[in-house]
Each structure stands twice: as structure tokens, then as C-alpha cells.
Design an enzyme around this catalytic site. Structure first.
Site, PDB file in Angstrom:
ATOM      1  N   VAL A 127       0.858  -1.191   0.000  1.00 24.01           N
ATOM      2  CA  VAL A 127       0.000   0.000   0.000  1.00 24.01           C
ATOM      3  C   VAL A 127       0.894   1.242   0.000  1.00 24.01           C
ATOM      4  O   VAL A 127       1.778   1.380   0.840  1.00 24.01           O
ATOM      5  CB  VAL A 127      -0.921   0.039   1.243  1.00 24.01           C
ATOM      6  CG1 VAL A 127      -1.812   1.282   1.221  1.00 24.01           C
ATOM      7  CG2 VAL A 127      -1.771  -1.219   1.336  1.00 24.01           C
ATOM      8  N   LYS A 200      -5.841  -2.269  -2.111  1.00 24.02           N
ATOM      9  CA  LYS A 200      -5.098  -1.514  -1.098  1.00 24.02           C
ATOM     10  C   LYS A 200      -6.048  -1.052   0.020  1.00 24.02           C
ATOM     11  O   LYS A 200      -5.674  -1.050   1.199  1.00 24.02           O
ATOM     12  CB  LYS A 200      -4.389  -0.327  -1.750  1.00 24.02           C
ATOM     13  CG  LYS A 200      -3.253  -0.784  -2.671  1.00 24.02           C
ATOM     14  CD  LYS A 200      -2.760   0.318  -3.577  1.00 24.02           C
ATOM     15  CE  LYS A 200      -1.574  -0.130  -4.423  1.00 24.02           C
ATOM     16  NZ  LYS A 200      -1.235   0.812  -5.502  1.00 24.02           N
TER      17      LYS A 200
HETATM   18  N1  HSE Z   1       0.121  -0.079 -10.311  1.00 27.87           N
HETATM   19  C1  HSE Z   1       0.321   0.421  -8.994  1.00 27.87           C
HETATM   20  C2  HSE Z   1       0.123   1.936  -9.010  1.00 27.87           C
HETATM   21  C3  HSE Z   1       1.701   0.060  -8.525  1.00 27.87           C
HETATM   22  O1  HSE Z   1       0.138   2.508 -10.104  1.00 27.87           O
HETATM   23  O2  HSE Z   1      -0.067   2.523  -7.965  1.00 27.87           O
HETATM   24  C4  HSE Z   1       1.962   0.336  -7.085  1.00 27.87           C
HETATM   25  O3  HSE Z   1       1.135  -0.432  -6.242  1.00 27.87           O
END
Ligand code: HSE
Length: 399
Positions: A127, A200
Site C-alpha cells: 500500500v 489496497k
Molecule cells: N500499479 C500500482 C500503481 C503500482 O500505479 O499505484 C503500485 O502499487
């Protein structure tokens, strides 16, 4: 020497090896012992990598090597990553991960195995990328009853929204930039459709409230419904549009958790959070609002969080850190339809049609189409009115 094996030599895995190698002296001082990478496991070949001597293809090499005390899982997804995590824990190894999908969907089971095996399963990097957020919640803010957590949790979508509004860039071009910088998920639909933020939110809510909500129970809307007209209209009304994840605990102990685009006040800290940056606010009953800001994605920032967990483990090899949550079902979740907020609405209908359905509408002067702000409504009340209008876009306003 604390020996580490890194599973997956992609964006985050490479960053972890790089940070451990280049900051080795500082890391040894913080950990109280040297930390070294003994293996990197990946099925691909990396003939030009300066770390090619460390590469192995078979996970069993790691599993059967008692010298490896910490396994870093940066494979992603819930297939092989789940299997190797479980096997690592059952082999008595500590595991650190950046894999939010795995922690959000299988974390309860994996934490239980870690407890049984007296090892650690840590996931600070899952997160907020490089932002310290989970450890502050479980340690520094643990004297508080957490009332709410909300913020920008996805770097890719925030990068896209920022570029679309500031330089009029097209969605497709900006997504390619975010992918080239290593921000996006393997399947960027997980970013765009809000699933990454949803996972998250599930993790941060579980640590904040002690109750784990399955990501499938979290109402999730991504950024594909946001148009340039909406961004301009929002600015005329003194707002910017941001994709927020939010989790609140009500007085009855039920949790409302959801992901959706919101209008946030121009001038607020969250509205100034641009590009790959994430900003997460935690409301504690003693502290009030505490905000965490920083790079939410990218190789080295995410690696920083992973290596921080490895250093923490170096001090908890004998007595594990007891983190966890209760798994809870739909009864502990309050539907987002019950949450009252103001709304921004855009429609092709005229002002009279709007006034007939929304007598308290406040129109946005100079807007594309007819755009207006409503008073506080819950989604269950406002949805039928929006359908009747009909609305082209409708987003909540963060109060
Ligand atoms: N794809 C995710 C983002 C990566 O762009 O936040 C980090 O968790």
C-alpha cells in the site's frame, strides 16, 4: 549475514536487489547484521544482468536452502506467488511482499500460517509504494481508534488524470508513459478500473479496523468515466477530480469501503497530489487527520518499503511481529449507497429539467453541458433521479 531470496526479477524485484546492494552499509547498520541476496528466482533469462550469477529458475533451490531466512515475493498475482509464499512460510522462512492482490485476497490465510510457523509475513510495500503507511498505522497510531482512512492509492491513474488535465494528453498516450516508467500493473486494467486501489483499501482497512473485507465486497469504480469536460467543469466550481479509496467505520461498527472518482477542493493537500504521488489521510480519534504523501509506485520507492520490512525482520527472527485481522463477512459491511455526500452531475438536459428533480441544484457557470452540484444525498436516493435526468456523469464530492 541474513540471506534473502528474491522471487520475480521485474520492476520491484530489480529495485530490491539494487537497494540491498547499493545501500548495503547503511542497511547493515540499521539491521544489526549484513543483508545479502543469495538467489533471484525467475523463469526468464537475464544474460546481461550484473546479478546473473544469482539467478536460478527452480523455487525448490530456495525452499530447500536453510540459509535463506527471508523470501521476497515480487511476482505479483495470486497463482505462483500464492504457492511460493505458502511453501516459503511452511518451510519456516519469513516472507516480505509488495503483492497487494495476494495480501488482500489470501492475507488472512497466509498470516495464520506465518503465526503457526512463528515467522513474519510483512507487506508494507503493498500500500502506498514508498510511503510508510502500514507500520505507522499498526505502531505509531495504535493508541487511536481509527475512524476513517481515505486517499489516492494508485500512481498510474493519478499520473493519467494529472497529465490529461494539465497538458491535455490523451488517455492512451499517458497510459503508455506510466507503463514505461514501471508504475502500471501487468494488466493496467487493474489500475484503470480501480481494482488496485480496491485491494489496497481492503488491506489498509483490515489493519486500521481489525476487520478484513474481501475486495469483492468493496464497491469499485475506476477512472474511465471521467471526461476532460468533467475536469474543466470541476475546476470552474473550485474542485479537481481524483480517484479515491475510502474506508470509514460507523458508530454501529460496520465499515463502509469503496473506490470512486471524487471532486476534492482546489487548494486541499489531496488536490495538489499529482503524477505518481499518493496521499493517504488517516483520521484517528486522538490525532485527528494525519496525512502521508509520497511516491506510490516505481521500482526504487517500492523497493525501499520492501527492504524496510527485511530490516524489521532482522530484529524479529526469534519473536515474530504479531500483525493480523479478523476475517469478516457482509454483515460487517455497510453499503456505500447509504453514505451521504454532495454530488457533481453533468447532463445534456436543460436547467428546468434539473430544477424539477434537484430543487437545491447549484449550477456551474460556463460549464460544458449542464453541470451542477447537489446538496447531500446518499447514492440510493440519487441514483433513480440521475437515471431519470439522465446524467452523463455523476461523482461524489469529498467534504
Ligand atoms: N500499479 C500500482 C500503481 C503500482 O500505479 O499505484 C503500485 O502499487
Amino acid at each position: 549475514m541474513l540471506n534473502v531470496a528474491v522471487l520475480g526479477f521485474g520492476t520491484v524485484g530489480c529495485g530490491v536487489v539494487e537497494v540491498i546492494t547499493s545501500n548495503s552499509e547503511k542497511i547493515a547498520k540499521s539491521a544489526g547484521c549484513e543483508i545479502g541476496v543469495k538467489y533471484i528466482v525467475d523463469i526468464r533469462d537475464f544474460p546481461d544482468s550484473k546479478y546473473r550469477e544469482l539467478l536460478v529458475k527452480d523455487f525448490a533451490t530456495v525452499e530447500n536452502d536453510p540459509d535463506v531466512r527471508v523470501v521476497v515475493e515480487t511476482i505479483g498475482g495470486v497463482g505462483v506467488a500464492y504457492e511460493f509464499t505458502k511453501r516459503s512460510l511452511l518451510a519456516g522462512k519469513n516472507v516480505v511482499t509488495s503483492n497487494k492482490e495476494l495480501v488482500a485476497t489470501r492475507g488472512t490465510e497466509l498470516l495464520a500460517i506465518a503465526k503457526k510457523m512463528n515467522v513474519n509475513y510483512l507487506f508494507e510495500a503493498s500500500v502506498g509504494g514508498g510511503i510508510p503507511i502500514l507500520r505507522p498505522i499498526t505502531l505509531c497510531l495504535s493508541a487511536n481508534r481509527i475512524e476513517e482512512v481515505y486517499g489516492i492509492f494508485n500512481g498510474t491513474t493519478n499520473y493519467i488524470i494529472t497529465a490529461m488535465s494539465s497538458r491535455g494528453a490523451s488517455f492512451g498516450d499517458v497510459l503508455k508513459e506510466a507503463q514505461a516508467m514501471g508504475y502500471a500493473e501487468a494488466n493496467p486494467a487493474a489500475d484503470i478500473e480501480g481494482l488496485d486501489t480496491c485491494r489496497k483499501v481492503s488491506i489498509i482497512a483490515a489493519l486500521s479496523f481489525g476487520k478484513h473485507i474481501d475486495p469483492d465486497l468493496i464497491s469499485t469504480e475506476g477512472i474511465s468515466g471521467i471526461t476532460v469536460e468533467d475536469m474543466k467543469n470541476a475546476e470552474l466550481a473550485g474542485y479537481r477530480i481524483k480517484l479515491l479509496g475510502r474506508a470509514l467505520m460507523g458508530a454501529d461498527g460496520r465499515i463502509t469501503a469503496y473506490v470512486a472518482p471524487h471532486l476534492v477542493n482546489c487548494g486541499s493537500l489531496i488536490s495538489g497530489t499529482d503524477g505518481v504521488m499518493n496521499a493517504i489521510t488517516v483520521r484517528g480519534n486522538a490525532t485527528g487527520d494525519v496525512m502521508f504523501y509520497g511516491p506510490g509506485a516505481g521500482s526504487l520507492p517500492t523497493a525501499s518499503a520492501v527492504v524496510g520490512d527485511i530490516i524489521d525482520i532482522a530484529g524479529h527472527l526469534e519473536k515474530r511481529k504479531d500483525i493480523g485481522w479478523e476475517d469478516c463477512g457482509p454483515d460487517s459491511v455497510a453499503g456505500v449507497g447509504e453514505l451521504r455526500t454532495g454530488w457533481y452531475v453533468r447532463t445534456a438536459a436543460g436547467k428546468d429539467a434539473v430544477k424539477a428533480l434537484f430543487p437545491d441544484a447549484s449550477f456551474i457557470d460556463g460549464a460544458s453541458y449542464t453541470a451542477f452540484i447537489t446538496g447531500e444525498n446518499c447514492a440510493d436516493e440519487i441514483r433513480p433521479l440521475l437515471e431519470k435526468l439522465p446524467a452523463l456523469s455523476a461523482f461524489r464530492i469529498l467534504d
